[in-house]
Design a protein around this motif. Structure first.
Motif, PDB file in Angstrom:
ATOM      1  N   ALA A 152      -1.048  -7.163  -5.480  1.00  0.00           N
ATOM      2  CA  ALA A 152      -1.791  -6.064  -6.118  1.00  0.00           C
ATOM      3  C   ALA A 152      -3.247  -6.460  -6.324  1.00  0.00           C
ATOM      4  O   ALA A 152      -4.150  -5.637  -6.107  1.00  0.00           O
ATOM      5  CB  ALA A 152      -1.139  -5.694  -7.444  1.00  0.00           C
ATOM      6  N   ASP A 153      -3.497  -7.701  -6.722  1.00  0.00           N
ATOM      7  CA  ASP A 153      -4.878  -8.173  -6.891  1.00  0.00           C
ATOM      8  C   ASP A 153      -5.648  -8.074  -5.579  1.00  0.00           C
ATOM      9  O   ASP A 153      -6.814  -7.706  -5.569  1.00  0.00           O
ATOM     10  CB  ASP A 153      -4.913  -9.642  -7.362  1.00  0.00           C
ATOM     11  CG  ASP A 153      -4.353  -9.846  -8.749  1.00  0.00           C
ATOM     12  OD1 ASP A 153      -4.433  -8.908  -9.577  1.00  0.00           O
ATOM     13  OD2 ASP A 153      -3.833 -10.942  -9.006  1.00  0.00           O
ATOM     14  N   SER A 154      -5.000  -8.425  -4.492  1.00  0.00           N
ATOM     15  CA  SER A 154      -5.686  -8.434  -3.196  1.00  0.00           C
ATOM     16  C   SER A 154      -6.071  -7.025  -2.742  1.00  0.00           C
ATOM     17  O   SER A 154      -6.992  -6.870  -1.945  1.00  0.00           O
ATOM     18  CB  SER A 154      -4.828  -9.109  -2.125  1.00  0.00           C
ATOM     19  OG  SER A 154      -3.737  -8.290  -1.767  1.00  0.00           O
ATOM     20  N   LEU A 155      -5.401  -6.019  -3.256  1.00  0.00           N
ATOM     21  CA  LEU A 155      -5.740  -4.640  -2.920  1.00  0.00           C
ATOM     22  C   LEU A 155      -6.998  -4.162  -3.646  1.00  0.00           C
ATOM     23  O   LEU A 155      -7.586  -3.166  -3.272  1.00  0.00           O
ATOM     24  CB  LEU A 155      -4.575  -3.696  -3.240  1.00  0.00           C
ATOM     25  CG  LEU A 155      -3.280  -3.949  -2.454  1.00  0.00           C
ATOM     26  CD1 LEU A 155      -2.197  -3.008  -2.941  1.00  0.00           C
ATOM     27  CD2 LEU A 155      -3.501  -3.815  -0.968  1.00  0.00           C
ATOM     28  N   ARG A 156      -7.377  -4.902  -4.674  1.00  0.00           N
ATOM     29  CA  ARG A 156      -8.586  -4.579  -5.442  1.00  0.00           C
ATOM     30  C   ARG A 156      -9.624  -5.670  -5.189  1.00  0.00           C
ATOM     31  O   ARG A 156      -9.920  -6.477  -6.057  1.00  0.00           O
ATOM     32  CB  ARG A 156      -8.250  -4.494  -6.929  1.00  0.00           C
ATOM     33  CG  ARG A 156      -7.265  -3.399  -7.287  1.00  0.00           C
ATOM     34  CD  ARG A 156      -7.022  -3.328  -8.785  1.00  0.00           C
ATOM     35  NE  ARG A 156      -6.549  -4.565  -9.373  1.00  0.00           N
ATOM     36  CZ  ARG A 156      -5.278  -4.933  -9.493  1.00  0.00           C
ATOM     37  NH1 ARG A 156      -4.321  -4.145  -9.043  1.00  0.00           N
ATOM     38  NH2 ARG A 156      -4.945  -6.075 -10.054  1.00  0.00           N
ATOM     39  N   GLU A 174     -12.757  -5.854  -5.077  1.00  0.00           N
ATOM     40  CA  GLU A 174     -13.920  -5.961  -5.959  1.00  0.00           C
ATOM     41  C   GLU A 174     -13.585  -6.714  -7.238  1.00  0.00           C
ATOM     42  O   GLU A 174     -14.477  -7.215  -7.907  1.00  0.00           O
ATOM     43  CB  GLU A 174     -14.511  -4.581  -6.274  1.00  0.00           C
ATOM     44  CG  GLU A 174     -13.622  -3.661  -7.102  1.00  0.00           C
ATOM     45  CD  GLU A 174     -12.524  -2.929  -6.302  1.00  0.00           C
ATOM     46  OE1 GLU A 174     -11.737  -2.219  -6.924  1.00  0.00           O
ATOM     47  OE2 GLU A 174     -12.474  -3.073  -5.080  1.00  0.00           O
ATOM     48  N   ASP A 175     -12.302  -6.809  -7.605  1.00  0.00           N
ATOM     49  CA  ASP A 175     -11.894  -7.511  -8.820  1.00  0.00           C
ATOM     50  C   ASP A 175     -11.689  -9.009  -8.628  1.00  0.00           C
ATOM     51  O   ASP A 175     -11.560  -9.751  -9.582  1.00  0.00           O
ATOM     52  CB  ASP A 175     -10.591  -6.924  -9.389  1.00  0.00           C
ATOM     53  CG  ASP A 175     -10.763  -5.476  -9.855  1.00  0.00           C
ATOM     54  OD1 ASP A 175     -11.921  -5.055 -10.041  1.00  0.00           O
ATOM     55  OD2 ASP A 175      -9.746  -4.789 -10.025  1.00  0.00           O
ATOM     56  N   GLU A 190       2.606  -6.496  -8.070  1.00  0.00           N
ATOM     57  CA  GLU A 190       2.065  -7.259  -9.204  1.00  0.00           C
ATOM     58  C   GLU A 190       2.864  -8.529  -9.489  1.00  0.00           C
ATOM     59  O   GLU A 190       2.416  -9.382 -10.242  1.00  0.00           O
ATOM     60  CB  GLU A 190       2.062  -6.393 -10.482  1.00  0.00           C
ATOM     61  CG  GLU A 190       1.180  -5.178 -10.418  1.00  0.00           C
ATOM     62  CD  GLU A 190       1.816  -3.994  -9.680  1.00  0.00           C
ATOM     63  OE1 GLU A 190       1.064  -3.063  -9.363  1.00  0.00           O
ATOM     64  OE2 GLU A 190       3.029  -3.994  -9.412  1.00  0.00           O
ATOM     65  N   ARG A 210       0.811  -1.221   0.000  1.00  0.00           N
ATOM     66  CA  ARG A 210       0.000   0.000   0.000  1.00  0.00           C
ATOM     67  C   ARG A 210       0.851   1.282   0.000  1.00  0.00           C
ATOM     68  O   ARG A 210       0.342   2.341  -0.324  1.00  0.00           O
ATOM     69  CB  ARG A 210      -0.929   0.024   1.207  1.00  0.00           C
ATOM     70  CG  ARG A 210      -2.099  -0.918   1.053  1.00  0.00           C
ATOM     71  CD  ARG A 210      -3.132  -0.670   2.149  1.00  0.00           C
ATOM     72  NE  ARG A 210      -4.327  -1.442   1.871  1.00  0.00           N
ATOM     73  CZ  ARG A 210      -4.746  -2.461   2.609  1.00  0.00           C
ATOM     74  NH1 ARG A 210      -4.078  -2.820   3.679  1.00  0.00           N
ATOM     75  NH2 ARG A 210      -5.839  -3.110   2.283  1.00  0.00           N
TER      76      ARG A 210
END
Length: 142
Positions: free
Chosen positions: A132-136, A138-139, A71, A18
């Protein structure tokens, strides 16, 4: 089930993901932000450092930082470092394969066939999901 240590390691890495690239976070700040006992976090960060995920800096702008971009850090590789193999049976392990002691024939083992599907699905998710995926959230597919 993953260990509490692995959960803490992933949470610490998410905290570091973050902050801006090249910036550091102090152990105390990570500990407070993620509710991780400081002494335990010190051990975890040392392990993550030896594993090539984080680096530490001393001095006024000291602390911990990610070595690779978020990423490029996969959940699976962190879990393997902290908890070891991601497999419910030793005969399905990628990094610690061992034939089951009571197994007559892996090719015809019904139990192995079912758990192989579970293992492959689990690996697919863990080895393709990055910090990086875990920070989003909703994705992320559910």
């Amino acid at each position: 089930m993953i260990s509490q240590k692995a959960k803490y390691a992933l949470r610490a890495l998410v905290s570091l993901a973050r902050v801006a690239r090249g910036e550091t976070m102090m152990i105390g700040d990570i500990s407070k932000a993620q509710s991780i006992p400081k002494k335990f976090l010190e051990q975890i960060l040392l392990e993550l450092k030896r594993g090539g995920f984080v680096a530490s800096r001393r001095g006024r702008s000291g602390g911990y930082e990610l070595i690779k971009p978020p990423e490029e850090i996969m959940f699976g590789e962190v879990l393997r470092l902290i908890d070891g193999p991601i497999a419910p049976l030793p005969c399905l392990s990628k990094i610690a394969y061992k034939k089951c002691a009571d197994c007559q024939d892996e090719a015809s083992c019904e139990i192995r066939h079912v758990f192989e599907r579970v293992t492959l699905a689990t690996r697919e998710v863990l080895d393709s999901t990055t910090l990086a995926d875990s920070l989003r959230l909703e994705d992320l597919p559910v």
